[in-house]
Design an enzyme around this catalytic site. Structure first.
Site, PDB file in Angstrom:
ATOM      1  N   ASP A 151      -7.633  -3.169   9.875  1.00 17.09           N
ATOM      2  CA  ASP A 151      -6.479  -2.071   9.897  1.00 17.09           C
ATOM      3  C   ASP A 151      -6.031  -0.654  10.960  1.00 17.09           C
ATOM      4  O   ASP A 151      -7.007  -0.599  11.625  1.00 17.09           O
ATOM      5  CB  ASP A 151      -5.973  -1.501   8.093  1.00 17.09           C
ATOM      6  N   LYS A 155      -1.233  -1.869  10.245  1.00 12.72           N
ATOM      7  CA  LYS A 155       0.515  -1.630   9.768  1.00 12.72           C
ATOM      8  C   LYS A 155       0.601  -0.137  10.927  1.00 12.72           C
ATOM      9  O   LYS A 155       0.195   1.098  10.363  1.00 12.72           O
ATOM     10  CB  LYS A 155       0.548  -1.459   7.614  1.00 12.72           C
ATOM     11  N   MET A 185      -0.159   8.695   2.455  1.00 20.40           N
ATOM     12  CA  MET A 185       1.271   8.678   2.867  1.00 20.40           C
ATOM     13  C   MET A 185       2.372  10.070   2.548  1.00 20.40           C
ATOM     14  O   MET A 185       3.439   9.301   1.842  1.00 20.40           O
ATOM     15  CB  MET A 185       1.841   7.679   2.238  1.00 20.40           C
TER      16      MET A 185
END
Ligand code: SAH
Length: 353
Positions: A130, A152, A263
């Site tokens: 990742d 991502k 996030m």
């Protein structure tokens, strides 16, 4: 019979595969021997050269770990004729092939990768990693692996989750040891649970190596303890990916303790406003720690009421961990970790506990 030989400077020919003989090679090297690892066929050829007198460094001993059994007898006889010791050692069993290991890579500092994670990488054939996985030493940690970047960036799913799961399962079904390397801990907003289920559905053996989660370690990198005696006896880790409902906000404020948001940069104004709406004190301290453990780590301190004005001047970017709670006041701001790279913005007048 327990015999110990002085092997220092002696040449030892170890017969077997790298995996089976790894520990044995290490042991003989530690004993001072000059070790060469060869296949059974190559060992026969080598002893042929010794017999012909054309070998510059004839081995003092041959260590049989594995190889074709028929050649074992030939070699043993050959060695005995040449007065070379012949030893048989039990090699490590071949690992079951075709498996997936989800590895939590920690918050990005290579020192915060676990020993179990390193071991899985050392044996990996394929590594799917990742964006937030620790990439710096990956090639060194997994020398035998093919690397697949499934990273991502926020809002852009480079490889859709379903496809990541298929890739993982397909590689494992082809007999590979697959490592799925993630940032932090695989089970903290890492979709690790879904990946475990995908493996189970496909009948692929799967194990999980936990990692140091950014939810605790990134605040720590900024000197903030998520709990502190008499200050906070609970911490709630939430994802700011989608906004919280009014009911959830009320519960969050009602619980007290520390709130850690992952996030959460984009939804921060919404969260700060919502928490205040449900009774959180406007001067409740709030810290934003961006890019934890990197040389560009930055800590910005404000209060829930100060978020909106702050965002007009500082533009925090993902990845960042947000800490809301009195523990922010406890922070050891002079944590000394790479002080030059820390751009500490203080917008609360007095942060002293
Ligand atoms: N499984 C991960 C979290 C994945 S969600 C873990 O346990 O840490 C991704 C979020 O983690 C980012 O948006 C950010 O909020 C946080 N994060 C991960 N690494 C970070 C870092 N080095 N610095 C700041 N935030 C980080």
């Amino acid at each position: 019979m327990d015999v110990s030989l002085d092997l220092s400077g002696r040449h030892a020919l170890v017969v077997g595969t790298a995996r089976a003989a790894r520990r044995i090679v290490a042991r003989y090297r530690a004993g001072g021997a000059v070790v060469v690892l060869v296949s059974a066929g190559d060992a026969c050829a080598r002893l042929g050269r010794v017999a012909a007198g054309t070998d510059a460094t004839p081995p003092a001993l041959v260590v049989w770990v594995d190889g074709r059994q028929a050649l074992r007898e030939v070699l043993a006889e050959h060695a005995s004729r040449l007065r070379i010791w012949f030893v048989t050692e039990q090699g490590a069993p071949e690992l079951p092939r075709g498996q997936v290991t989800l590895v939590g890579g920690g918050p990005g500092d290579t020192d915060l990768m676990t020993v179990a994670g390193r071991r899985a990488l050392a044996e990996a054939d394929v590594v799917l990693f990742d964006r937030l996985a620790p990439q710096e030493l990956m090639a060194q940690w997994a020398p035998g692996a093919e690397f697949i970047d499934v990273g991502k960036t926020p809002g852009h799913h480079a490889v859709p989750q379903g496809e990541i799961e298929s890739l993982m399962v397909d590689h494992a079904l082809r007999g590979n040891r697959v490592v799925r390397l993630k940032g932090g801990d695989p089970f903290v907003f890492g979709r690790g649970g879904e990946e475990v289920l995908a493996c189970r559905r496909a009948g692929v053996p799967v194990t999980v190596v936990p990692g140091v989660t950014s939810a605790i370690s990134v605040p720590a990198a900024a000197g903030i303890p998520v709990t502190h005696r008499d200050v906070s006896r609970a911490f709630t880790v939430i994802s700011g990916h989608t906004p919280f409902t009014e009911e959830e906000l009320a519960h969050l404020v009602g619980l007290g303790g520390t709130i850690v948001v992952l996030m959460g940069v984009n939804t921060l104004p919404h969260l700060a406003a919502g928490l205040q709406r449900h009774g959180m004190a406007t001067d409740m301290p709030l810290a934003i720690i961006e890019r934890g453990y990197s040389i560009a780590q930055r800590t910005t301190v404000t209060s829930v009421g100060g978020v909106t004005p702050l965002l007009a001047t500082v533009a925090p970017r993902s990845p960042a961990v947000i800490v809301i709670g009195e523990v922010v006041r406890v922070a050891a701001w002079d944590d000394g970790r790479n002080a030059e790279s820390h751009d500490l913005v203080r917008t609360i007048a007095d942060l002293a506990p």
